[in-house]
Scaffold this active site. Sequence first.
Site, mmCIF file in Angstrom:
data_model
loop_
_atom_site.group_PDB
_atom_site.id
_atom_site.type_symbol
_atom_site.label_atom_id
_atom_site.label_comp_id
_atom_site.label_asym_id
_atom_site.label_seq_id
_atom_site.Cartn_x
_atom_site.Cartn_y
_atom_site.Cartn_z
ATOM 1 C CD GLN A 52 -2.803 -1.045 2.521
ATOM 2 O OE1 GLN A 52 -2.377 -0.497 3.532
ATOM 3 N NE2 GLN A 52 -3.956 -1.680 2.509
ATOM 4 C CB THR A 83 -9.625 -4.828 4.706
ATOM 5 O OG1 THR A 83 -9.178 -3.491 4.466
ATOM 6 C CG2 THR A 83 -9.183 -5.679 3.548
ATOM 7 C CB THR A 85 -8.092 -0.073 2.611
ATOM 8 O OG1 THR A 85 -8.350 0.925 3.603
ATOM 9 C CG2 THR A 85 -6.986 0.408 1.692
ATOM 10 C CB CYS A 198 -11.512 1.580 8.761
ATOM 11 S SG CYS A 198 -10.076 0.582 9.207
ATOM 12 C CB THR A 199 -12.850 -4.004 9.094
ATOM 13 O OG1 THR A 199 -11.447 -4.081 8.833
ATOM 14 C CG2 THR A 199 -13.619 -4.164 7.788
#
Length: 238
Positions: A52, A83, A85, A198-199
């Site tokens: 990332q 997730t 993202t 976001c998780t």
Amino acid sequence: MHTIGLIGGMSWESTAVYYRRINEQVRERLGGLHSADVLMRSVDFDGIVALQRAGDWTQAAAVLAGIGRDLEKAGAGCLLICTNTMHKLADEVQRAVSVPLLHIVDATAAPLKEKRISKPLLLATRFTMEEEFYRARLRHRFGIEAMVPETSDERGMVHDVIFGELCCGVVKDSSREAYRAVIARGKARGADAVILGCTEIGLLIGQDDTDLPVFDSTFLHADAAVDFALAKSAALVA
């Protein structure tokens, strides 16, 4: 019962929430000693974070797609990327498999639409807040125009708490207060709900922290998996 395939470990703190929620929901719906039929591959998150930060989304997609194929071969009837993202790469993962990928945006948007939410505040990583993949799907598929914290500093704080604290199992009262302040400013700008996009954020805040309706993407995504596994609804298939 369809087998649920989880692509997890990003971070394992929230993947554990997925596993618990899915099994709790199956037990609640079926009773007795019923539990979910689950296959899970949990990655080393440090390697994913490195990709990332380097902007190497091509390699990240290859990693997740390979895991998806492995889970399908092992018998998964659907896939979840655990997730928000990494749903930046959802299309690439879906193209790699023949079973449906249950998209976290679709699972989150369904109750938003039901409750006629039109301008939720999205709290998430910088990737999710500042890039278009998440908000564009909300806009184009569901007519929901999500807003994000107004300043770069606010978005940076939200992001840093996720990676520096929540993904490491650290929950601080000071960070909770900081998030509450961001939500209050979002409400003042017209937000009519909050998406925990976001998780890990559900580890820090929830409905008790604001009078705006709160939609936890982790729970909603997990519940969509149970709906699919029990063949009660296929409406959230990406």
